[in-house]
Enzyme design. Sequence first.
Site, mmCIF file in Angstrom:
data_model
loop_
_atom_site.group_PDB
_atom_site.id
_atom_site.type_symbol
_atom_site.label_atom_id
_atom_site.label_comp_id
_atom_site.label_asym_id
_atom_site.label_seq_id
_atom_site.Cartn_x
_atom_site.Cartn_y
_atom_site.Cartn_z
ATOM 1 N N ASP A 85 -8.740 -6.359 -4.867
ATOM 2 C CA ASP A 85 -8.382 -5.042 -4.319
ATOM 3 C C ASP A 85 -8.980 -3.953 -5.217
ATOM 4 O OD1 ASP A 85 -7.213 -2.748 -3.316
ATOM 5 O OD2 ASP A 85 -5.155 -3.503 -3.423
ATOM 6 N N HIS A 128 -8.063 -4.989 -0.504
ATOM 7 C CA HIS A 128 -6.788 -4.314 -0.272
ATOM 8 C C HIS A 128 -6.054 -4.899 0.933
ATOM 9 C CE1 HIS A 128 -3.887 -1.124 -0.652
ATOM 10 N NE2 HIS A 128 -4.109 -0.708 0.582
ATOM 11 N N SER A 154 0.839 -1.194 0.000
ATOM 12 C CA SER A 154 0.000 0.000 0.000
ATOM 13 C C SER A 154 0.883 1.258 0.000
ATOM 14 C CB SER A 154 -0.938 -0.043 1.214
ATOM 15 O OG SER A 154 -1.943 0.925 1.108
#
EC number: 2.3.1.46
Lengths: 399, 399
Positions: free
Chosen positions: B319, B352, B146
């Site tokens: 995601d 995610h 991320s």
Amino acid sequence: MHFDTPLTLECHRTLPEFDLVYETYGQLNDQKSNAVLICHALSGSHHAAGYHSEEDVKPGWWDNMIGPGKAIDTTRFFVVCLNNIGSCHGSTGPTTPIPQSSSEGTPGTPYGPDFPLITIKDWVRTQAMLSDRLGIDTWHAVVGGSMGGMQALQWSVDYPDRLRRCVIIASTPKLSAQNIAFNEVARQSILSDPDFNQGRYLEAGTYPRRGLILARMVGHITYLTEEAMKSKFGRDLKSGKFMYGYDVEFQVESYLRYQGERFSKNFDANTYLLMTKALDYFDPTRGYVSDESLSDLEALKQTLKHTRCQFLIVSFTTDWRFAPARSEEIVDALMANDKPVSYVNVDAPHGHDSFLFDIPRYMGAIRGFLNSPFLGAHSNTDSAKPAATTKPHTQESLT
Amino acid sequence: MHFDTPLTLECHRTLPEFDLVYETYGQLNDQKSNAVLICHALSGSHHAAGYHSEEDVKPGWWDNMIGPGKAIDTTRFFVVCLNNIGSCHGSTGPTTPIPQSSSEGTPGTPYGPDFPLITIKDWVRTQAMLSDRLGIDTWHAVVGGSMGGMQALQWSVDYPDRLRRCVIIASTPKLSAQNIAFNEVARQSILSDPDFNQGRYLEAGTYPRRGLILARMVGHITYLTEEAMKSKFGRDLKSGKFMYGYDVEFQVESYLRYQGERFSKNFDANTYLLMTKALDYFDPTRGYVSDESLSDLEALKQTLKHTRCQFLIVSFTTDWRFAPARSEEIVDALMANDKPVSYVNVDAPHGHDSFLFDIPRYMGAIRGFLNSPFLGAHSNTDSAKPAATTKPHTQESLT
């Protein structure tokens, strides 16, 4: 239209009396067979088409759909759109003063947070009561997008003989956990705003403006798509460079704040809460299926077995709030029952908001479906011919 | 680690001095060639693996990835994870008292809203300064998920000779308008909370708890998927029936509120604001591309031309915050430059958040990539053999 008979709601509470505000466009024919009911979505109202006066800058919210020669043709159909109870645009809702006839609360003060929670089924019931008053036994069609589509679906189940066609646009047979999660964020935004004052902001002289702005911002993101936002705003900066602060920098921030601000000025916070709850609660199988172990599809199949109208289901390819797969659940349940159903998945870039756009294939599908012959066996004949006295222009009666 | 040289940031403001808190696991070998840097995401910290004491109930945030025999094997690698400046877990940030050496603000009071806005590039620069102090000229790998992946990508561009491998997981070359929109909702939740007090809540003795809860709730929805929420909560009701009120009804509401509450107790609001801004600002092409008319891909291609490390890009099928297509943009730009890049799109249901899960194919890809031979021509040799004195268990040095 005033209704002075008490209305007991799904939540077991009773409204002693209530008003429904509605508009009509076009003329009802002698057989009363050309009436089309429009059901509005979360922020909608009875003002679906036309202008109220020459000073009006914006027409009704579905003016591109409803009018002379348009997909819902007012030279042919008598179109009715009402504001639902619990809303804040004229029908009885949280901002309405409690009537003298009420056994709860203080007459004369606004209902506020004491207004009962409403369900889609309650709305459909009040719409049927309005139909009775208007002398419309059977609708040529009941039409709605998003939450309006849920009302149309509920009509087909609760009053199978009172509509010949059902148009369900950008909708879903029930909300997903993610849908509920977004609604919950919106609700918490309002509920946790100190200016909400437990919903008594009207008496307190405050207003949960910040909460409503946040609620609308998060909602608005789910109405658009990543692609649409990209092509509309991209990563464009308002001043052309990074400011390293928390004022508006990106165009998309500016747009969202503007949308939130504008909405907060025209909408009631208690209504917003109530509307999101009506969405969360929606489940047309309630009351029709007793076996809780049934799969979603199986329960929907059992429920839709008793419908008697023709269906048009419309979804939009980029709608991720109520994705095409959700529409297909309705289509599948209808097909499993050998019910007449047309399904159009319209290629459109605007996400959930697409149902408000003027898209030829979409408009064409609505037009064609409304003009198609009715194949069923309702007692009421399907002669949706125009009224003899059709006027050349949309007629609006404000009530 | 204390740094007493002033640090001028991308926003042109200067921190007169700063601290970096970090943890290390495993042993640095004599050639100092087996060091792996872990970059943390929005809510992460330097505590990536292991337990701090026997009473600890939860290990570090990436304990399933880092440890003896794990994908990032601490019997083989010397793993470093630091807390970034601007955070609230020990490194200098908004909750840190302004030092005597500062020319701005009142020494002794917390920076609060006066803490300068930080960029990913700033973080990477402080990480390089830490590398210098640790005597690590070249990292065996820089790894992040991320926002951590953005730091790894920025490393490959800003310090091409100081890393041999770059692992970018569940990340993006820059945020989309929709990503920014969600961040803006989170920021407005905090900024509009009356208890935020223009960021001076520590002095005021208040805390924007409601704002932080809302911010986390909306963020959390984007970390999960519709499918994951459906299988985890569905439409299950907490009490088994509709309550017709605004208390928690659906399990998903209960979960979101709990997550928000928990987060609000352990995180600083000014840090949250600053972190979301660092995300929004991220654009590795800044400073490398002068022609603003270039397409996104073209700009990224020009930027990544000068990288000298090997890349592993990992995305997850479900995601939707940073979708696989965003990872592919990085892959495409690298391939267009004939750069060595492996790409794995891992089938995982957790959205995610998948980058924090123990998924065999994902872990295998990281392990294999870290153990693979280095094909480039760095001055520093690639002998990532374990330190001679490797201990049988993870060693943690808390600083």
